[in-house]
Design a protein around this motif. Structure first.
Motif, PDB file in Angstrom:
ATOM      1  N   ASN A   7     -18.798  38.825 -14.592  1.00 36.62           N
ATOM      2  CA  ASN A   7     -20.121  39.201 -14.541  1.00 36.62           C
ATOM      3  C   ASN A   7     -20.767  39.579 -15.881  1.00 36.62           C
ATOM      4  OD1 ASN A   7     -22.713  40.033 -14.106  1.00 36.62           O
ATOM      5  ND2 ASN A   7     -22.091  41.263 -12.280  1.00 36.62           N
ATOM      6  N   SER A   9     -23.837  40.102 -16.893  1.00 31.92           N
ATOM      7  CA  SER A   9     -25.043  41.006 -16.879  1.00 31.92           C
ATOM      8  C   SER A   9     -25.244  42.176 -17.767  1.00 31.92           C
ATOM      9  CB  SER A   9     -25.697  41.060 -15.328  1.00 31.92           C
ATOM     10  OG  SER A   9     -26.844  41.769 -15.435  1.00 31.92           O
ATOM     11  N   LYS A  11     -27.146  44.460 -17.001  1.00 31.42           N
ATOM     12  CA  LYS A  11     -27.218  45.699 -16.033  1.00 31.42           C
ATOM     13  C   LYS A  11     -26.254  46.274 -15.526  1.00 31.42           C
ATOM     14  CE  LYS A  11     -31.173  43.061 -14.222  1.00 31.42           C
ATOM     15  NZ  LYS A  11     -31.894  42.308 -13.006  1.00 31.42           N
ATOM     16  N   SER A  15     -27.097  42.695 -10.068  1.00 27.98           N
ATOM     17  CA  SER A  15     -27.628  41.975 -10.907  1.00 27.98           C
ATOM     18  C   SER A  15     -27.633  40.574 -10.204  1.00 27.98           C
ATOM     19  CB  SER A  15     -26.754  41.909 -12.512  1.00 27.98           C
ATOM     20  OG  SER A  15     -25.536  41.310 -11.876  1.00 27.98           O
ATOM     21  N   ASN A  16     -28.227  39.687 -10.767  1.00 21.94           N
ATOM     22  CA  ASN A  16     -28.561  38.426 -10.234  1.00 21.94           C
ATOM     23  C   ASN A  16     -27.201  37.504 -10.606  1.00 21.94           C
ATOM     24  OD1 ASN A  16     -31.422  38.715  -9.657  1.00 21.94           O
ATOM     25  ND2 ASN A  16     -31.943  37.980 -11.555  1.00 21.94           N
ATOM     26  N   SER A  17     -26.317  37.899 -11.725  1.00 22.51           N
ATOM     27  CA  SER A  17     -25.147  37.134 -11.929  1.00 22.51           C
ATOM     28  C   SER A  17     -24.292  37.666 -10.794  1.00 22.51           C
ATOM     29  CB  SER A  17     -24.691  37.626 -13.194  1.00 22.51           C
ATOM     30  OG  SER A  17     -25.597  37.219 -14.310  1.00 22.51           O
ATOM     31  N   ASN A  40     -20.802  44.242 -20.371  1.00 18.20           N
ATOM     32  CA  ASN A  40     -21.964  44.550 -20.879  1.00 18.20           C
ATOM     33  C   ASN A  40     -21.852  44.946 -22.309  1.00 18.20           C
ATOM     34  OD1 ASN A  40     -20.960  47.006 -19.722  1.00 18.20           O
ATOM     35  ND2 ASN A  40     -21.966  46.500 -17.961  1.00 18.20           N
ATOM     36  N   GLU A 137     -35.073  35.914 -10.462  1.00 18.01           N
ATOM     37  CA  GLU A 137     -35.444  37.258 -10.033  1.00 18.01           C
ATOM     38  C   GLU A 137     -35.690  37.165  -8.538  1.00 18.01           C
ATOM     39  OE1 GLU A 137     -35.399  40.105 -11.767  1.00 18.01           O
ATOM     40  OE2 GLU A 137     -34.464  38.948 -13.397  1.00 18.01           O
ATOM     41  N   ASN A 140     -33.122  38.999  -5.552  1.00 18.94           N
ATOM     42  CA  ASN A 140     -33.229  40.406  -4.714  1.00 18.94           C
ATOM     43  C   ASN A 140     -34.027  40.416  -3.677  1.00 18.94           C
ATOM     44  OD1 ASN A 140     -32.529  43.129  -5.012  1.00 18.94           O
ATOM     45  ND2 ASN A 140     -34.914  43.515  -5.228  1.00 18.94           N
TER      46      ASN A 140
END
Length: 218
Positions: A7, A9, A11, A15-17, A40, A137, A140
């Motif tokens: 992952n 991302s 964040k 996360s979207n990933s 990250n 986006e 979510n």
């Protein structure tokens, strides 16, 4: 097979990933070892690079940044490339990619997919395929929708193609898709429920978002 799911991302939380990887996991779990990694601001440890180098499959998941790979993930990829020069690792390692972006069209991810493909050549990896998804986006708001249903119908088909390629360790044509959702409605919802809300949180009005950042003095 040993599979590394990364992952990428930036964040710290959901996360979207991560959403994409969670949708993929049930399709590739049976009979395989899945190991998850988070890249990250905090980079991987030396022993984790060794694990990646010896894996059978790597799945990279990341958000699009300026049509390219986020810098923190790119740094990890460079480190793995350098590590592989001293430790050859698995000669049959194959890489697959999941990319999401904030534009509606999934084809916005093609350049980033090509970058990963070129990196695979430098590392001696095989490039399997990429799935690039637009309107990331939205994930979510539709996370409870079953894969392959409603706005996730295209993603369901893409995940089936991707998981088949992973399980057979084969290459396939990359797919660049968007949600099964009218573009005009996506644009309206993104404007009113995302950008306008962000503007208000930062003390701005909706009309401030339409101002030109640089204007010539007259």
């Amino acid at each position: 097979m040993k599979m590394a799911l990364i992952n990428g991302s930036p964040k710290g939380g959901p996360s979207n990933s991560g959403f994409l990887l969670e949708k993929l996991k049930p399709l590739i779990t049976e009979g395989n070892e899945l190991h998850s990694y988070r890249v990250n601001a905090k980079q991987l440890k030396p022993e984790q690079y060794r694990e990646l180098n010896e894996a059978d499959v790597i799945v990279l998941a990341f958000p699009l940044y300026f049509d390219a790979i986020p810098s923190h993930l790119l740094r990890m990829m460079v480190e793995l490339e350098n590590y592989r020069q001293s430790e050859p690792g698995n000669p049959n390692l194959i890489v697959y990619v999941l990319i999401n972006n904030g534009f509606f069209e999934g084809r916005q991810c093609t350049i980033a997919a090509d970058m990963v493909s070129n990196w695979c050549v430098r590392c001696g990896f095989r490039f399997g395929m990429a799935v690039g998804h637009g309107a990331g986006e939205m994930f979510n708001d539709i996370k409870m929708v079953p894969l392959g249903k409603g706005p996730l119908k295209n993603l369901g088909k893409a995940m089936t193609r991707l998981s088949t390629a992973i399980l057979t360790r084969s290459s396939a044509e990359s797919l660049f898709i968007q949600p099964n959702f009218p573009r005009i409605l996506w644009r309206l919802s993104a404007t009113h429920f995302f950008w306008h809300r962000k503007a208000k949180q930062n003390g701005l009005r909706p009309k401030d978002l339409r101002k030109q950042p640089f204007q010539e003095s007259r």
